[in-house]
Design a protein around this motif. Sequence first.
Motif, mmCIF file in Angstrom:
data_model
loop_
_atom_site.group_PDB
_atom_site.id
_atom_site.type_symbol
_atom_site.label_atom_id
_atom_site.label_comp_id
_atom_site.label_asym_id
_atom_site.label_seq_id
_atom_site.Cartn_x
_atom_site.Cartn_y
_atom_site.Cartn_z
ATOM 1 N N GLY A 158 40.221 72.443 -6.433
ATOM 2 C CA GLY A 158 41.302 72.847 -6.854
ATOM 3 C C GLY A 158 42.051 72.036 -7.902
ATOM 4 O O GLY A 158 42.967 71.993 -8.373
ATOM 5 N N ALA A 159 41.133 70.767 -8.098
ATOM 6 C CA ALA A 159 41.713 69.829 -9.139
ATOM 7 C C ALA A 159 41.099 70.157 -10.378
ATOM 8 O O ALA A 159 39.785 69.869 -10.687
ATOM 9 C CB ALA A 159 41.112 68.664 -8.736
ATOM 10 N N ILE A 160 42.025 70.838 -11.408
ATOM 11 C CA ILE A 160 41.658 71.249 -12.548
ATOM 12 C C ILE A 160 41.832 70.071 -13.580
ATOM 13 O O ILE A 160 43.023 69.618 -13.912
ATOM 14 C CB ILE A 160 42.329 72.331 -13.138
ATOM 15 C CG1 ILE A 160 42.132 73.452 -12.251
ATOM 16 C CG2 ILE A 160 41.763 73.057 -14.691
ATOM 17 C CD1 ILE A 160 42.743 74.895 -12.518
ATOM 18 N N VAL A 161 40.691 69.211 -14.071
ATOM 19 C CA VAL A 161 40.769 68.121 -14.776
ATOM 20 C C VAL A 161 41.263 68.584 -16.329
ATOM 21 O O VAL A 161 40.450 69.557 -16.908
ATOM 22 C CB VAL A 161 39.367 67.519 -15.142
ATOM 23 C CG1 VAL A 161 39.661 66.156 -16.122
ATOM 24 C CG2 VAL A 161 39.323 66.751 -13.726
ATOM 25 N N GLU A 162 42.481 67.995 -16.931
ATOM 26 C CA GLU A 162 42.518 68.494 -17.991
ATOM 27 C C GLU A 162 42.357 67.552 -19.362
ATOM 28 O O GLU A 162 42.477 67.611 -20.437
ATOM 29 C CB GLU A 162 44.351 68.770 -18.114
ATOM 30 C CG GLU A 162 44.537 70.040 -17.108
ATOM 31 C CD GLU A 162 46.085 70.011 -16.719
ATOM 32 O OE1 GLU A 162 46.643 69.031 -16.722
ATOM 33 O OE2 GLU A 162 46.364 71.071 -16.167
ATOM 34 N N THR A 163 42.527 66.248 -18.802
ATOM 35 C CA THR A 163 42.609 65.088 -19.668
ATOM 36 C C THR A 163 41.711 63.851 -19.220
ATOM 37 O O THR A 163 41.600 63.746 -17.890
ATOM 38 C CB THR A 163 43.800 64.373 -20.270
ATOM 39 O OG1 THR A 163 44.468 63.900 -19.031
ATOM 40 C CG2 THR A 163 44.746 65.587 -20.939
ATOM 41 N N LEU A 164 40.942 63.210 -20.209
ATOM 42 C CA LEU A 164 40.360 61.861 -19.922
ATOM 43 C C LEU A 164 40.839 60.982 -20.992
ATOM 44 O O LEU A 164 40.349 61.226 -22.215
ATOM 45 C CB LEU A 164 38.741 62.080 -19.745
ATOM 46 C CG LEU A 164 37.925 61.079 -19.490
ATOM 47 C CD1 LEU A 164 38.408 60.085 -18.421
ATOM 48 C CD2 LEU A 164 36.528 61.179 -19.619
ATOM 49 N N THR A 165 41.350 59.934 -20.576
ATOM 50 C CA THR A 165 41.703 59.044 -21.658
ATOM 51 C C THR A 165 41.302 57.542 -21.379
ATOM 52 O O THR A 165 40.802 57.380 -20.231
ATOM 53 C CB THR A 165 43.281 58.947 -21.848
ATOM 54 O OG1 THR A 165 43.957 58.566 -20.216
ATOM 55 C CG2 THR A 165 43.903 60.361 -22.120
ATOM 56 N N LYS A 166 41.436 56.658 -22.223
ATOM 57 C CA LYS A 166 41.365 55.333 -21.821
ATOM 58 C C LYS A 166 42.604 54.511 -21.787
ATOM 59 O O LYS A 166 43.442 54.663 -22.786
ATOM 60 C CB LYS A 166 40.548 54.661 -22.920
ATOM 61 C CG LYS A 166 39.027 55.085 -22.689
ATOM 62 C CD LYS A 166 38.067 54.317 -23.780
ATOM 63 C CE LYS A 166 36.470 54.476 -23.765
ATOM 64 N NZ LYS A 166 35.728 53.907 -24.561
ATOM 65 N N SER A 180 37.165 74.533 -8.716
ATOM 66 C CA SER A 180 36.866 75.642 -7.726
ATOM 67 C C SER A 180 37.847 75.635 -6.462
ATOM 68 O O SER A 180 38.045 74.417 -6.324
ATOM 69 C CB SER A 180 35.733 76.034 -7.588
ATOM 70 O OG SER A 180 34.716 76.144 -8.559
ATOM 71 N N GLU A 181 38.023 76.609 -5.694
ATOM 72 C CA GLU A 181 38.992 76.531 -4.549
ATOM 73 C C GLU A 181 37.880 76.275 -3.517
ATOM 74 O O GLU A 181 38.343 75.559 -2.463
ATOM 75 C CB GLU A 181 39.556 77.866 -4.251
ATOM 76 C CG GLU A 181 40.586 78.219 -5.264
ATOM 77 C CD GLU A 181 41.534 76.915 -5.171
ATOM 78 O OE1 GLU A 181 42.010 76.778 -4.017
ATOM 79 O OE2 GLU A 181 42.181 76.752 -6.184
ATOM 80 N N ARG A 182 36.486 76.432 -3.668
ATOM 81 C CA ARG A 182 35.591 76.126 -2.753
ATOM 82 C C ARG A 182 34.391 75.385 -3.169
ATOM 83 O O ARG A 182 34.038 75.964 -4.448
ATOM 84 C CB ARG A 182 34.981 77.485 -1.751
ATOM 85 C CG ARG A 182 36.089 77.757 -0.607
ATOM 86 C CD ARG A 182 35.403 79.079 -0.383
ATOM 87 N NE ARG A 182 34.344 78.851 0.511
ATOM 88 C CZ ARG A 182 33.407 79.912 0.869
ATOM 89 N NH1 ARG A 182 33.812 81.194 0.520
ATOM 90 N NH2 ARG A 182 32.269 79.825 1.535
ATOM 91 N N VAL A 183 33.794 74.282 -2.671
ATOM 92 C CA VAL A 183 32.417 74.000 -3.213
ATOM 93 C C VAL A 183 31.459 75.200 -3.288
ATOM 94 O O VAL A 183 31.349 75.934 -2.435
ATOM 95 C CB VAL A 183 32.093 72.729 -2.269
ATOM 96 C CG1 VAL A 183 30.479 72.431 -2.867
ATOM 97 C CG2 VAL A 183 32.977 71.524 -2.408
ATOM 98 N N GLY A 184 30.845 75.259 -4.192
ATOM 99 C CA GLY A 184 29.831 76.337 -4.442
ATOM 100 C C GLY A 184 30.313 77.395 -5.068
ATOM 101 O O GLY A 184 29.564 78.398 -5.403
ATOM 102 N N ASP A 185 31.643 77.555 -5.635
ATOM 103 C CA ASP A 185 32.147 78.870 -6.161
ATOM 104 C C ASP A 185 31.711 79.075 -7.423
ATOM 105 O O ASP A 185 31.513 80.319 -8.038
ATOM 106 C CB ASP A 185 33.671 78.755 -6.297
ATOM 107 C CG ASP A 185 34.314 79.337 -5.046
ATOM 108 O OD1 ASP A 185 33.563 79.783 -4.048
ATOM 109 O OD2 ASP A 185 35.510 79.247 -4.828
ATOM 110 N N SER A 186 31.161 78.011 -8.213
ATOM 111 C CA SER A 186 30.487 78.375 -9.459
ATOM 112 C C SER A 186 29.305 79.106 -9.491
ATOM 113 O O SER A 186 28.900 79.760 -10.316
ATOM 114 C CB SER A 186 30.050 77.107 -10.198
ATOM 115 O OG SER A 186 29.334 76.186 -9.609
ATOM 116 N N TRP A 187 28.516 79.136 -8.330
ATOM 117 C CA TRP A 187 27.284 79.957 -8.116
ATOM 118 C C TRP A 187 27.735 81.370 -7.498
ATOM 119 O O TRP A 187 27.365 82.204 -8.049
ATOM 120 C CB TRP A 187 26.480 79.215 -7.058
ATOM 121 C CG TRP A 187 25.508 78.186 -7.618
ATOM 122 C CD1 TRP A 187 25.862 76.891 -7.737
ATOM 123 C CD2 TRP A 187 24.414 78.427 -8.339
ATOM 124 N NE1 TRP A 187 24.809 76.329 -8.379
ATOM 125 C CE2 TRP A 187 23.827 77.210 -8.682
ATOM 126 C CE3 TRP A 187 23.535 79.490 -8.664
ATOM 127 C CZ2 TRP A 187 22.688 77.160 -9.434
ATOM 128 C CZ3 TRP A 187 22.606 79.493 -9.397
ATOM 129 C CH2 TRP A 187 22.004 78.173 -9.680
#
Length: 375
Positions: free
Chosen positions: A99-107, A38-45
């Motif tokens: 604004g950090a959209i996570v796309e991948t999680l790898t090892k 989100s652009e601001r903390v709390g935007d999901s609400w």
Amino acid sequence: MQQVERYDTVIVGGGQAGLSVGYHLQRQGHTFVILDASERVGDSWRKRWDSLRLYSPASRDGLPGMPFPAPRAAYPTKDEMGDYLEAYASAFDLPVRSGAIVETLTKENGRYVVGAGDERFAADNVVVATGAFKRPYTPEFASELDPTITQLHSDDYRNLSQLQAGPVLVVGAAHSGSDIAHEAAAGHDVVLSGTDTGQIPVPIESRRGRMAFRVLFFAGTHVLNMDTPLGRKMRPHVRLGGGPLLRYRGKDLLAAGVERVLARTVGVEHGLPVLDDGRVLDVRNLVWCTGFRPDFSWIHFPLEIGDDGYPVQYRGTVASSPGLYFAGLPFLHSFASMLIAGTGRDSERVARHIVRKRAAQLDARPDDAVLATAS
């Protein structure tokens, strides 16, 4: 070549679960970053429907270290909750990367690597705190409905201005479905379709309701959890079927003029929705309150998923991938996990496990060094 930022822990998701984990890690001097789309903390609400208010009183809506700034018996709005989360992150100077959209999680080379756009973050631990509202679910037959019918998922519903004149069918009779059906009945004929998920016995915004909430929270923490047979039996039903009616119960819906049918919406006939009892509903609007499905496709290594679509874990810890944790999932460990206060409890346990794991690693290093010298 992308630069890699290194931390002890990366937290994916800056909602109540992620912020709670961060609070406890910060107190232990742990290095971490919270990545939030989100652009601001709390935007999901803030982005939920306009009239939404929390189902728990303000006395139970605070996160660790900071009570909710409202009278104890008040029921905060969704915007007030969003603003509280933003103030919480600011008050404790939590390292949130908005604004950090996570796309991948790898090892890679024994560490976790999180990819977010052009940025990469490496850590020994990753806490997935993205919550349950990732992928709105609607049945496949929704595409067969007459295109003149306005269709909305509860994730997209904001207020009655989105509906056209004419009858409304609300599909899914848990608490979100009952809330939206009650609101829509102010200007429309409304049918609420779905199996009975139960209801609390008293109005939540009453003294008896607040007393009942305390009992529910105790039972939801100590009785309905994954350490009891009843809790293990109940979790799949809660995750897939929704919780009981809270703010608007059966008699409230009846008084508002909502037609409550226990039949499920199962198909389409001549462009109109059909119930499993064969009834065809001539409606102009349909609101899908059919929940969400988890999405972990961005995790690019083997992850054991249970029959309910959620990762296999215990109290947020994934045994098959040491250093991987989950927080903020529905019924993570108990029924109370779905409540703000329950999320705080779960997050504290996750943070405690991370800190103890780190301490054990540091304690082991001198012995490792002695063995290496002796060899």
